[in-house]
Design an enzyme around this catalytic site. Structure first.
Site, PDB file in Angstrom:
ATOM      1  N   LYS A 207       3.130   7.301  -8.265  1.00  9.01           N
ATOM      2  CA  LYS A 207       1.871   7.531  -7.559  1.00  9.01           C
ATOM      3  C   LYS A 207       1.880   8.908  -6.895  1.00  9.01           C
ATOM      4  CE  LYS A 207      -0.811   5.313  -3.880  1.00  9.01           C
ATOM      5  NZ  LYS A 207      -0.950   4.103  -3.056  1.00  9.01           N
ATOM      6  N   GLU A 213      14.038   9.583  -6.714  1.00  2.36           N
ATOM      7  CA  GLU A 213      14.669   8.948  -7.872  1.00  2.36           C
ATOM      8  C   GLU A 213      13.907   9.290  -9.151  1.00  2.36           C
ATOM      9  OE1 GLU A 213      13.852   7.515  -5.056  1.00  2.36           O
ATOM     10  OE2 GLU A 213      15.365   6.047  -4.411  1.00  2.36           O
ATOM     11  N   GLY A 268       1.565   0.567  -4.253  1.00  4.45           N
ATOM     12  CA  GLY A 268       2.559   0.561  -5.336  1.00  4.45           C
ATOM     13  C   GLY A 268       2.827  -0.841  -5.862  1.00  4.45           C
ATOM     14  N   ARG A 269       3.088  -1.782  -4.951  1.00  2.78           N
ATOM     15  CA  ARG A 269       3.460  -3.133  -5.397  1.00  2.78           C
ATOM     16  C   ARG A 269       2.258  -3.951  -5.842  1.00  2.78           C
ATOM     17  NH1 ARG A 269       4.260  -2.076  -0.236  1.00  2.78           N
ATOM     18  NH2 ARG A 269       3.267  -3.288   1.419  1.00  2.78           N
ATOM     19  N   GLU A 354       8.183  -6.637   0.886  1.00  4.71           N
ATOM     20  CA  GLU A 354       7.728  -5.329   1.360  1.00  4.71           C
ATOM     21  C   GLU A 354       6.381  -5.505   2.072  1.00  4.71           C
ATOM     22  OE1 GLU A 354       8.905  -1.144  -0.458  1.00  4.71           O
ATOM     23  OE2 GLU A 354       7.155  -1.927  -1.478  1.00  4.71           O
ATOM     24  N   HIS A 385      22.683 -24.670 -12.817  1.00  2.00           N
ATOM     25  CA  HIS A 385      24.129 -24.650 -13.013  1.00  2.00           C
ATOM     26  C   HIS A 385      24.777 -23.621 -12.102  1.00  2.00           C
ATOM     27  CE1 HIS A 385      23.966 -27.245 -16.609  1.00  2.00           C
ATOM     28  NE2 HIS A 385      22.723 -26.796 -16.598  1.00  2.00           N
ATOM     29  N   LYS A 505      15.554   6.819   3.729  1.00  2.53           N
ATOM     30  CA  LYS A 505      15.312   7.950   2.817  1.00  2.53           C
ATOM     31  C   LYS A 505      15.519   9.272   3.554  1.00  2.53           C
ATOM     32  CE  LYS A 505      11.275   6.007   0.447  1.00  2.53           C
ATOM     33  NZ  LYS A 505       9.886   6.290   0.127  1.00  2.53           N
TER      34      LYS A 505
HETATM   35  C1  G6Q Z   1       5.296  -0.089  -3.079  1.00  2.00           C
HETATM   36  C2  G6Q Z   1       5.945   1.050  -2.473  1.00  2.00           C
HETATM   37  C3  G6Q Z   1       7.058   1.661  -3.297  1.00  2.00           C
HETATM   38  C4  G6Q Z   1       6.594   2.683  -4.324  1.00  2.00           C
HETATM   39  C5  G6Q Z   1       7.813   3.466  -4.817  1.00  2.00           C
HETATM   40  C6  G6Q Z   1       7.450   4.460  -5.874  1.00  2.00           C
HETATM   41  O1  G6Q Z   1       4.368  -0.695  -2.604  1.00  2.00           O
HETATM   42  O2  G6Q Z   1       4.995   1.947  -2.086  1.00  2.00           O
HETATM   43  O3  G6Q Z   1       7.855   0.705  -3.947  1.00  2.00           O
HETATM   44  O4  G6Q Z   1       5.925   2.053  -5.364  1.00  2.00           O
HETATM   45  O5  G6Q Z   1       8.431   4.096  -3.741  1.00  2.00           O
HETATM   46  O6  G6Q Z   1       6.555   5.390  -5.389  1.00  2.00           O
HETATM   47  P1  G6Q Z   1       5.846   6.417  -6.351  1.00  2.00           P
HETATM   48  O7  G6Q Z   1       5.022   5.645  -7.304  1.00  2.00           O
HETATM   49  O8  G6Q Z   1       5.023   7.313  -5.477  1.00  2.00           O
HETATM   50  O9  G6Q Z   1       6.947   7.148  -7.060  1.00  2.00           O
END
Ligand code: G6Q
Length: 537
Positions: A207, A213, A268-269, A354, A385, A505
């Site tokens: 996003k 990462e 994001g989620r 989250e 199991h 972070k």
């Molecule tokens: C989700 C969070 C988080 C996000 C990641 C990736 O709700 O905001 O998990 O999706 O940190 O972020 P980017 O899509 O900006 O790389």
């Protein structure tokens, strides 16, 4: 300022009610009501939701629903669906429901109908997905793409991975899909080890397009590609982006014509049905992707329009509150009896934890009650199991969600009956257990008997559906999304930010240069300083 939850009349009534029924057993509740198994069932949108094996009476549900009303759930649902900026800490609308609104719907945000934009991105995704699926999208050397590698993390990874695994049955099988998320180089190294660069497409999903990462993995993937295809011109054929950040995307060298956008009102989620689902669409095809969106939308409509007493996500959310805040449950198990849903619990961990793992309310004060549970789980029957021992005879109360389908996608003789018999049996065993008398009647010695007793009274929900289709996956995800929202509203917290992920972070960014230059003075605490020294060797 909102009234404190624990001062609300419904909460107080629930508290007295809890004192009355906390010791009542499911055995006696079922014995006292022959129709209980029919009474506590909701059948809607094709989902059979059985919540009769919960430690509740009709009064419990009445009081929980009253609590939801007192906490303004109806107004909050309206506010979310209409695009009000209910994510107040980030001043954003929360409109994942617009991602699956049918073409022609109108949802205005800042004087724009966002549904028009959603569908124009979906159409662009469709064209692209089709061209990859048909082998028309050629790599730099003219070969068709065979491998798709999604690079993203958190919300830009968990949804795509889960959906790919869940819908693998529908995937185009001559294409290989890989998902790289971890900054650990092992992740990328293994993902590309056996791939031919000429036939590989990277989807950089981020996003913000600034996530450490993802950008580190994307740059390394670009190096990997250039080492093999040499020319910078290859990048445009082998990298596409899913992002809201055009400037960073073009800075990376990706042609913005090959960028698929989304918006700040998609968390994001909550984004697997946005362009973040590009890998999903390539895998299962646009028609199946649209069917998934339709499933999401059906559940949105159900949540939006159904009275709370018959509303699946509302009842789920409220039952969660009942156990977390009254029975002091700390966790919730999610146990899909379909192997394709093996990543579903992991996906839900982010969605739920989250979102509702917070103790500060919207008015900035700390809660005096528990909020989000720890979500966890594995598919059945594997879990049986392994960790089910603790659910049956351990010291914690762990409400379980059983998720199953009547028909298997791969109907091998016997397998489905064995699978579903086990799912149904687990709910029965948890609820009713096996008493000391029953154990003794089997001739078990007095010494061994206590070990063989199942006290029962352990609650579970069962979600039954016809078959794992893209449509049902959409319904399932939306169902949990809205259950999470229901809980967030009752608890008075904001399920749409994630400020708790920031501090670590920031501290990592300070430590990185310290690992790269051993001359840098260390001024952390003594433990942190020594860990850094140990790493430096
Ligand atoms: C989700 C969070 C988080 C996000 C990641 C990736 O709700 O905001 O998990 O999706 O940190 O972020 P980017 O899509 O900006 O790389």
């Amino acid at each position: 300022m909102k009234n404190r939850l624990t001062d609300s009349p419904a909460w107080k009534a629930l508290y007295s009610h809890f004192q009355e029924i906390k010791s009542t057993s499911l055995r006696s509740l079922f014995a006292g009501d022959a129709k209980r198994g029919e009474r506590f069932i909701i059948k809607d949108t094709g989902i059979y939701f059985d919540y009769s094996k919960h430690r509740i009476t009709t009064e419990t549900i009445d009081l929980l629903v009253r609590l939801a009303r007192e906490r303004g759930l109806a107004a909050n649902i309206e506010a979310m669906f209409s695009g009000e900026k209910i994510n107040i800490t980030e001043n954003r609308a929360v409109l994942h429901t617009a991602l699956r609104a049918p073409k022609g719907s109108i949802i205005m945000v800042d004087q724009k109908n966002v549904v028009t934009e959603v569908h124009s991105v979906l159409e662009k995704m469709t064209r692209f997905a089709n061209s990859v699926r048909r082998g028309e999208w050629k790599g730099y050397t003219g070969k068709p793409i065979r491998n798709i590698v999604n690079i993203g993390i958190g919300g830009s990874d968990l949804g795509p991975v889960m959906a790919y695994e869940a819908l693998k049955f529908y995937a185009q099988h001559n294409l290989t899909f890989r998902f790289v998320s971890n900054i650990d180089g092992n992740d990328l190294a293994e993902a590309v080890r056996d791939l031919q660069a000429e036939e590989t497409l990277f989807i950089v999903s981020s996003k913000t397009f600034t996530t450490l990462e993802t950008m580190t993995n994307a740059r390394r993937a670009r190096t990997w590609l250039l080492e093999r295809l040499v020319s910078e011109q290859a990048i445009a054929r082998h990298f596409v982006a899913v992002s809201t950040n055009e400037k960073e995307v073009s800075g990376f060298g990706i042609d913005t014509l090959n960028m698929f956008g989304f918006w700040d009102w998609v968390g994001g989620r909550y984004s697997m049905d946005s362009a973040i689902g590009l890998s999903t669409m390539i895998a299962i095809g646009p028609d199946n992707f649209y069917a998934m969106l339709d499933g999401f939308h059906q559940m949105d409509e159900h949540f939006h329009k159904t009275p709370f007493e018959r509303n699946i996500p509302v009842i789920m959310g409220l039952l969660g509150i009942w156990y977390i805040d009254f029975f002091n449950a700390q966790t919730q198990a999610v146990l899909p009896y379909d192997n394709y849903l093996k990543r579903f619990p992991a996906y839900l961990q982010q969605l739920t934890m989250e979102s509702n793992g917070k103790h500060i309310t919207l008015d900035g004060t700390a809660t005096d009650y528990q909020t989000g549970a720890v979500y966890w789980g594995e598919p059945g029957t594997n879990g049986q199991h392994s960790f089910y021992q603790l659910i049956h005879q351990g010291t914690s109360l762990i409400p379980c969600d059983f998720i199953g389908f009547r028909k298997s996608l791969n109907p091998l003789p016997l397998h489905q009956d064995y699978l579903i018999a086990n799912m149904i049996a687990q709910g029965e065993a948890l609820a009713f257990g096996k008493s000391a008398d029953e154990v003794k009647k089997e001739g078990v010695s007095d010494t061994l008997a206590p070990h063989k007793v199942f006290e029962g009274n352990r609650p579970s929900s069962t979600f039954f559906m016809e078959r794992l289709t893209p449509e049902y996956l959409g319904k399932l995800v939306a169902m949990y999304e809205h259950a999470v929202f229901t809980q967030g509203v009752v608890w008075g917290i904001n399920p749409f930010d994630q400020m708790g992920v920031e501090l670590g972070k920031v501290l990592a960014m300070k430590i990185i240069p310290e690992l790269q230059d051993r001359q840098k003075p260390l001024n952390h605490d003594s433990s942190t300083n020594d860990l850094i020294r140990y790493y430096l060797g």
